[in-house]
Write a protein that holds these residues in place. Sequence first.
Motif, PDB file in Angstrom:
ATOM      1  N   LEU A  55      56.007  36.651 136.364  1.00  0.00           N
ATOM      2  CA  LEU A  55      54.814  36.096 136.693  1.00  0.00           C
ATOM      3  C   LEU A  55      54.408  35.172 136.257  1.00  0.00           C
ATOM      4  O   LEU A  55      53.308  34.858 135.730  1.00  0.00           O
ATOM      5  N   GLY A  56      55.352  34.319 136.162  1.00  0.00           N
ATOM      6  CA  GLY A  56      54.830  32.743 135.559  1.00  0.00           C
ATOM      7  C   GLY A  56      55.088  32.585 133.948  1.00  0.00           C
ATOM      8  O   GLY A  56      54.921  31.462 133.349  1.00  0.00           O
ATOM      9  N   GLN A  57      55.406  33.850 133.270  1.00  0.00           N
ATOM     10  CA  GLN A  57      55.388  33.554 131.898  1.00  0.00           C
ATOM     11  C   GLN A  57      56.771  33.728 131.400  1.00  0.00           C
ATOM     12  O   GLN A  57      57.819  34.567 131.887  1.00  0.00           O
ATOM     13  N   PRO A  58      57.200  32.806 130.402  1.00  0.00           N
ATOM     14  CA  PRO A  58      58.659  32.848 130.111  1.00  0.00           C
ATOM     15  C   PRO A  58      58.769  33.898 129.201  1.00  0.00           C
ATOM     16  O   PRO A  58      58.035  34.235 128.595  1.00  0.00           O
ATOM     17  N   PHE A  59      60.169  34.346 129.081  1.00  0.00           N
ATOM     18  CA  PHE A  59      60.652  35.503 128.247  1.00  0.00           C
ATOM     19  C   PHE A  59      62.191  35.303 127.868  1.00  0.00           C
ATOM     20  O   PHE A  59      62.888  34.620 128.767  1.00  0.00           O
ATOM     21  N   LYS A  60      62.573  35.949 126.614  1.00  0.00           N
ATOM     22  CA  LYS A  60      63.699  36.175 126.378  1.00  0.00           C
ATOM     23  C   LYS A  60      64.041  37.820 125.741  1.00  0.00           C
ATOM     24  O   LYS A  60      63.087  37.810 124.861  1.00  0.00           O
ATOM     25  N   ILE A  61      64.912  38.342 126.187  1.00  0.00           N
ATOM     26  CA  ILE A  61      64.935  39.795 125.937  1.00  0.00           C
ATOM     27  C   ILE A  61      66.540  39.616 125.453  1.00  0.00           C
ATOM     28  O   ILE A  61      67.326  39.517 126.501  1.00  0.00           O
ATOM     29  N   LEU A  62      66.762  40.607 124.274  1.00  0.00           N
ATOM     30  CA  LEU A  62      68.306  40.865 124.202  1.00  0.00           C
ATOM     31  C   LEU A  62      68.411  42.338 124.295  1.00  0.00           C
ATOM     32  O   LEU A  62      67.530  43.289 124.011  1.00  0.00           O
ATOM     33  N   ILE A  63      69.503  42.490 125.071  1.00  0.00           N
ATOM     34  CA  ILE A  63      69.942  44.130 125.091  1.00  0.00           C
ATOM     35  C   ILE A  63      71.132  44.386 124.065  1.00  0.00           C
ATOM     36  O   ILE A  63      72.056  43.892 124.247  1.00  0.00           O
ATOM     37  N   ASP A  64      70.812  44.899 122.772  1.00  0.00           N
ATOM     38  CA  ASP A  64      71.642  45.327 121.789  1.00  0.00           C
ATOM     39  C   ASP A  64      72.031  44.003 121.073  1.00  0.00           C
ATOM     40  O   ASP A  64      71.704  42.771 121.498  1.00  0.00           O
ATOM     41  N   TYR A  65      72.281  44.240 119.906  1.00  0.00           N
ATOM     42  CA  TYR A  65      72.811  42.871 118.898  1.00  0.00           C
ATOM     43  C   TYR A  65      73.706  43.396 117.984  1.00  0.00           C
ATOM     44  O   TYR A  65      73.345  43.838 116.777  1.00  0.00           O
ATOM     45  N   GLY A  66      75.247  43.578 118.348  1.00  0.00           N
ATOM     46  CA  GLY A  66      75.912  44.493 117.548  1.00  0.00           C
ATOM     47  C   GLY A  66      76.935  43.714 116.964  1.00  0.00           C
ATOM     48  O   GLY A  66      77.178  42.493 117.134  1.00  0.00           O
ATOM     49  N   MET A  67      77.406  44.210 116.088  1.00  0.00           N
ATOM     50  CA  MET A  67      78.734  43.616 115.289  1.00  0.00           C
ATOM     51  C   MET A  67      79.777  43.752 115.779  1.00  0.00           C
ATOM     52  O   MET A  67      80.277  44.755 116.500  1.00  0.00           O
ATOM     53  N   HIS A  68      80.792  42.522 115.576  1.00  0.00           N
ATOM     54  CA  HIS A  68      82.241  42.557 115.930  1.00  0.00           C
ATOM     55  C   HIS A  68      82.862  43.333 115.026  1.00  0.00           C
ATOM     56  O   HIS A  68      82.654  43.192 113.645  1.00  0.00           O
ATOM     57  N   GLN A  69      83.856  44.512 115.411  1.00  0.00           N
ATOM     58  CA  GLN A  69      84.532  44.988 114.568  1.00  0.00           C
ATOM     59  C   GLN A  69      86.164  44.930 114.759  1.00  0.00           C
ATOM     60  O   GLN A  69      86.655  44.995 115.928  1.00  0.00           O
ATOM     61  N   GLY A  70      87.032  44.932 113.676  1.00  0.00           N
ATOM     62  CA  GLY A  70      88.312  44.730 113.909  1.00  0.00           C
ATOM     63  C   GLY A  70      88.890  43.193 114.326  1.00  0.00           C
ATOM     64  O   GLY A  70      88.011  42.500 114.844  1.00  0.00           O
ATOM     65  N   GLY A  71      90.091  43.147 113.811  1.00  0.00           N
ATOM     66  CA  GLY A  71      90.624  41.826 114.134  1.00  0.00           C
ATOM     67  C   GLY A  71      90.394  40.827 113.081  1.00  0.00           C
ATOM     68  O   GLY A  71      89.591  40.696 112.490  1.00  0.00           O
TER      69      GLY A  71
END
Length: 480
Positions: free
Chosen positions: A28-44
């Motif tokens: 509706l004309g308004q800028p936005f930024k949304i994250l879905i999850d923010y997880g850690m890398h594991q292994g390797g």
Amino acid sequence: MKTQLNIDFFGAAGEVTGSKHGLSGQCLGQPFKILIDYGMHQGGRDADEKNLRHLPWDPTAIDAITLTHAHIDHSGLLPRLCAQGFKGHIYCTAATFALLKILLLDSAHIQKNDYDRAVKKKERGRYRGELPAVLYSTHDVEACLKKVKVIDYNNPTEILPGITLEFHNAGHILGSAIATLDFRLDSDNSETYRVTASGDLGMFNKPLLPNPEYIHRTDALLIEATYGDRDHKSLDETRAELTEVINKTLAHGGNIIMPAFAVGRAQEILLMLMALVKAQKVPELHVWLDSPMAVAATHLTEQYFSELDEDAQALITWYKHNPHALHLRFVADVEESKALNRIRSGAVIISASGMCEAGRILHHLKHNLPDARNAIIMTGFQAYGTLGRRIVDGQTMVRIMGEEINVKASVHTIGGLSAHAGQADLLTWLKGFQRAPQKTYIVHGETEPTQIFQKKIMSELGWQSVQVATAMQHERLLDQ
């Protein structure tokens, strides 16, 4: 008023850890930024490097985070992002918030302990390479937790102007959610564009939790594919296999070591052991749950008793009336944990971490792997590069805490204990949609499983626009 929507894949694209996806544009004309999850890398070997990378987005410009569940590969970098300037809210279910308090603090403690231990070894000339990264402190965790806002299941909530979030039970672990995000296309609220993120989906008809809820419509879909290339054994087959391993190992005078994810898996294993004892498939068992986090999560599971499925509730009620059928001890301190390694036979030890990368399980493996009478039962997915994966892949010698350890114990992978849906269950869930999404992105899976799953969706469901997401991929979803 303009509505524009883009999607970015920052993690868990072509791999199973480090889940983080971004939605950005204008609503509706308004800028936005949304994250879905923010997880850690594991292994390797490159996990630290990936976790230290800066997000392409300025953390101060992110408006909100949608968290599907508390597992560290989905939540583990949240404190770091907050310390880097994220000022918005983190939205999750009540049980996820309760688990975050346990998992994130534990993660901070592990990082500090690993660093301190490495520094001491380096001072003695016994440490090679870079010191392990400390991504955040307990203070950072506490500051992060203050940003959490709880949303109940099936309770649509406007999190930003014109953007509504709703959580649905994913059946993966306590509090796990499928997230739907509806973006209004006009000011009178008559039309929306929906993005659905499956998070991690649980198996159908498994112990502990209800089946994943169906979502009937979406325009864009993010679907996990940890096991997109295969199915798990049935619950009956899993019980039979577990029964055989337990009885055979105990008859030979050995111990049973079960690496288990502290949240979800450990509780499912306890339920299954209770069920086997109740059905007289195995003798009375002596079980130790040796993970402070798993113990805390087990007590939390009791608090959320009403969110468990009916069979789990009935089994727990039976156990409370028959506590001596399964001699369950919660291990409190380090000295008690060390004492378990002096037990030469008859012990069932459940300990974390589930991929054998850290924690008390390392000590139990070190002391039990060299004895052929013992059994190691892997209860969940072992990511590439982890100690658990090396053991499952049949290495005859593995390095644990700086020592080379012979693998003589028998190794068993009980796939039916997984908290992740197999291919058939994933397809069952996808069939709940009344029509194919305009765009489907396969995430949270290694290369081969995701490619196999892509072909399966297209051939069996007839869906056309199905992509395997790639790292740092940027796509335009909507522009109108």
